[in-house]
Design an enzyme around this catalytic site. Structure first.
Site, PDB file in Angstrom:
ATOM      1  N   GLY A   9       0.752  -1.513   0.043  1.00  0.00           N
ATOM      2  CA  GLY A   9      -0.023  -0.052   0.214  1.00  0.00           C
ATOM      3  C   GLY A   9       0.769   1.341   0.076  1.00  0.00           C
ATOM      4  O   GLY A   9       0.489   2.385   0.226  1.00  0.00           O
ATOM      5  N   GLY A  10       2.034   1.173  -0.333  1.00  0.00           N
ATOM      6  CA  GLY A  10       3.161   2.145  -0.289  1.00  0.00           C
ATOM      7  C   GLY A  10       2.810   3.404  -1.405  1.00  0.00           C
ATOM      8  O   GLY A  10       3.580   4.453  -1.231  1.00  0.00           O
ATOM      9  N   LEU A  79       1.000  -1.603   4.844  1.00  0.00           N
ATOM     10  CA  LEU A  79      -0.165  -0.503   4.801  1.00  0.00           C
ATOM     11  C   LEU A  79      -1.343  -0.725   4.004  1.00  0.00           C
ATOM     12  O   LEU A  79      -2.237   0.078   4.015  1.00  0.00           O
ATOM     13  CB  LEU A  79       0.647   1.016   4.460  1.00  0.00           C
ATOM     14  CG  LEU A  79       1.775   1.487   5.071  1.00  0.00           C
ATOM     15  CD1 LEU A  79       2.262   2.711   4.546  1.00  0.00           C
ATOM     16  CD2 LEU A  79       1.536   1.666   6.723  1.00  0.00           C
ATOM     17  N   ALA A  80      -1.258  -1.590   3.105  1.00  0.00           N
ATOM     18  CA  ALA A  80      -2.413  -1.974   2.244  1.00  0.00           C
ATOM     19  C   ALA A  80      -3.611  -2.251   2.848  1.00  0.00           C
ATOM     20  O   ALA A  80      -3.732  -3.123   3.651  1.00  0.00           O
ATOM     21  CB  ALA A  80      -1.883  -3.023   1.424  1.00  0.00           C
ATOM     22  N   ALA A  81      -4.629  -1.336   2.781  1.00  0.00           N
ATOM     23  CA  ALA A  81      -5.792  -1.447   3.517  1.00  0.00           C
ATOM     24  C   ALA A  81      -6.769  -0.304   2.964  1.00  0.00           C
ATOM     25  O   ALA A  81      -6.575   0.602   2.388  1.00  0.00           O
ATOM     26  CB  ALA A  81      -5.669  -0.963   5.036  1.00  0.00           C
ATOM     27  N   SER A 123      -4.961   1.162  14.302  1.00  0.00           N
ATOM     28  CA  SER A 123      -5.660   2.468  14.334  1.00  0.00           C
ATOM     29  C   SER A 123      -6.312   2.637  15.618  1.00  0.00           C
ATOM     30  O   SER A 123      -6.482   1.579  16.337  1.00  0.00           O
ATOM     31  CB  SER A 123      -6.615   2.305  13.266  1.00  0.00           C
ATOM     32  OG  SER A 123      -7.815   3.385  13.586  1.00  0.00           O
ATOM     33  N   TYR A 181     -14.112  -1.569  10.056  1.00  0.00           N
ATOM     34  CA  TYR A 181     -12.800  -1.116   9.670  1.00  0.00           C
ATOM     35  C   TYR A 181     -12.208  -1.460  10.917  1.00  0.00           C
ATOM     36  O   TYR A 181     -10.939  -2.068  10.852  1.00  0.00           O
ATOM     37  CB  TYR A 181     -12.809   0.379   9.494  1.00  0.00           C
ATOM     38  CG  TYR A 181     -11.568   1.137   9.483  1.00  0.00           C
ATOM     39  CD1 TYR A 181     -10.645   0.799   8.267  1.00  0.00           C
ATOM     40  CD2 TYR A 181     -11.076   1.733  10.656  1.00  0.00           C
ATOM     41  CE1 TYR A 181      -9.443   1.229   8.523  1.00  0.00           C
ATOM     42  CE2 TYR A 181      -9.705   2.078  10.706  1.00  0.00           C
ATOM     43  CZ  TYR A 181      -8.944   2.112   9.513  1.00  0.00           C
ATOM     44  OH  TYR A 181      -7.653   2.629   9.700  1.00  0.00           O
ATOM     45  N   ARG A 249     -10.253  14.729  18.485  1.00  0.00           N
ATOM     46  CA  ARG A 249      -9.469  13.661  17.702  1.00  0.00           C
ATOM     47  C   ARG A 249      -7.919  14.318  17.942  1.00  0.00           C
ATOM     48  O   ARG A 249      -7.706  15.485  18.396  1.00  0.00           O
ATOM     49  CB  ARG A 249      -9.621  13.759  16.312  1.00  0.00           C
ATOM     50  CG  ARG A 249     -11.037  12.966  15.693  1.00  0.00           C
ATOM     51  CD  ARG A 249     -10.803  11.467  15.996  1.00  0.00           C
ATOM     52  NE  ARG A 249     -11.920  10.753  15.500  1.00  0.00           N
ATOM     53  CZ  ARG A 249     -13.295  10.618  16.073  1.00  0.00           C
ATOM     54  NH1 ARG A 249     -13.300  11.284  17.272  1.00  0.00           N
ATOM     55  NH2 ARG A 249     -14.203  10.032  15.466  1.00  0.00           N
TER      56      ARG A 249
END
Ligand code: UD1
Length: 370
Positions: A9-10, A79-81, A123, A181, A249
């Protein structure tokens, strides 16, 4: 000694910054990314991806692509998501497939092709509601968010009906998975910690708060809130704020996030551990909408308060960063005002299509905004 790092996921927002930081210090970077249309509308190699990064276009669920991508690699940043909390509540099969199964495929290949260390992006959403304090000073780690309170307020209430205050949430707080998620991120985290340990690799997970900065996917209506607000403001529209805008946040600059990944890749003491990564300063969503409109030269575009909540959203969660500081030596360096100015300057050079209304309609149609 320089290393070869695979970033799944770069080609995305965070991955490009991680790639840049690794290349800047002399490492080699390979990227496996499927360039999905929602993030990469033209499906071309992003102009902002460092020229020295090798790109393999492929899906993390494709074992042949993963096998090829792992060849000669020392470390992996996963990171692929799929990244939209709201969207995950209706695109259930897609989110579960990419986030859960994709990570399973990666580890299936890693078993036979182990690397020194894997760092996965988890996360803050896995906590569900963060830690709270009651009016009597009692800490509560089991808060479950109801809907809107009968008096119209949004903060979780204690048994006496008094609002509770969010306090810094440490990694020891149990998960409270409130969205598809979040479930996927928890699975990714656990697969990483369990399987790296089982197969003699190092592994850690960074629980990221809300990353922002230049390079966010502006035309993706399910991207982070600052990118959504930016594309609204750039198109002369007021930011649309869910609930009453007082949800808190921690917005962390993407360069700080990238540095956290490098710290975790370099540090054997990080192995087997999870870390909160944020900026250390929390803000309300309304406040950032106001600040951003100002930074973009449109203070007239005051936020539109929706008075409705998005399904799966948490009310408040703010990070305790002591562990990241003590173990990783992580400290956020970027200033928020400067970060917003930098984002505004970058947005001014982009063409952002405002698809937010369309996205909101999609959620409303499914009863996911109420
Ligand atoms: C985001 C990330 C998620 C990451 C998490 C970590 C995206 C798409 N999601 O989720 O991958 O793991 O941070 O903290 O980047 N809001 C509005 N108006 C809008 C959009 C959002 O008011 O138009 C509100 C939301 O209701 C929420 C807050 O802004 O209260 C943040 O939303 P969002 O940026 O989507 O972040 P998270 O859901 O926290």
């Amino acid at each position: 000694m320089s290393k070869t790092i695979l970033i799944t996921g770069g080609a995305g927002f965070i991955g490009r910054h991680v790639a840049q930081a690794l290349l800047a210090r002399g490492d080699r970077v390979r990227i496996l990314d499927s360039l999905i249309e929602q993030v990469h509308p033209t499906r071309a190699r992003p102009a902002e991806l460092a020229a020295d990064a090798e790109l393999i276009v492929g899906d993390v669920r494709d074992e042949a692509a993963v096998l090829k991508a792992l060849s000669g690699v020392d470390q992996v940043v996963h990171l692929a998501a799929e990244v939209g909390v709201g969207q995950s509540m209706y695109a259930v099969d897609r989110y579960t497939s990419v986030n859960d199964y994709g990570t399973a495929v990666l580890f299936q290949q890693l078993i036979d092709n182990p690397v020194e260390r894997v760092v996965v992006a988890s996360s803050m959403s896995i906590y569900g509601e963060g830690l709270y304090r009651t009016a009597d000073g009692e800490l509560r780690d089991d808060v479950i968010r109801g809907g809107r309170n009968p008096d119209g307020s949004w903060d979780p209430l204690d048994e006496q009906g008094r609002p509770m205050t969010p306090v810094h949430t440490p990694e020891t707080k149990a998960g409270g998975l409130k969205s598809v998620y979040a479930i996927g991120k928890f699975v990714q985290e656990r697969l990483t910690l369990t399987l790296t340990q089982q197969y003699g690799m190092g592994g850690s997970a960074l629980r990221l708060w809300n990353a922002y900065g230049p390079g966010q996917a502006l035309s993706n209506p399910y991207t982070g809130v600052l990118a959504i607000f930016a594309s609204r403001i750039a198109n002369g529209q007021a930011p649309m704020v869910f609930e009453d805008g007082q949800q808190r946040r921690d917005f962390v600059h993407v360069r700080d996030v990238a540095r956290a990944f490098l710290l975790a890749l370099d540090n054997p003491r990080a192995d087997g551990e999870v870390f909160n990564i944020g900026s250390g300063v929390d803000r309300t969503v309304e406040e950032v909408a106001l600040l951003q409109a100002k930074a973009m030269g449109r203070p007239d575009l005051t936020p539109e308060i929706a008075g409705k909540a998005r399904a799966g959203d948490i009310r408040h969660c703010i990070p305790d960063l002591a562990k990241a500081r003590d173990v990783l030596g992580y400290e956020a360096r970027e200033d928020f005002a400067e970060g917003l100015a930098e984002l505004a300057e970058w947005v001014a050079r982009q063409e952002a299509e405002d698809r937010v209304v369309e996205a909101r309609r999609e959620l409303e149609m499914r009863g996911l905004v109420a």
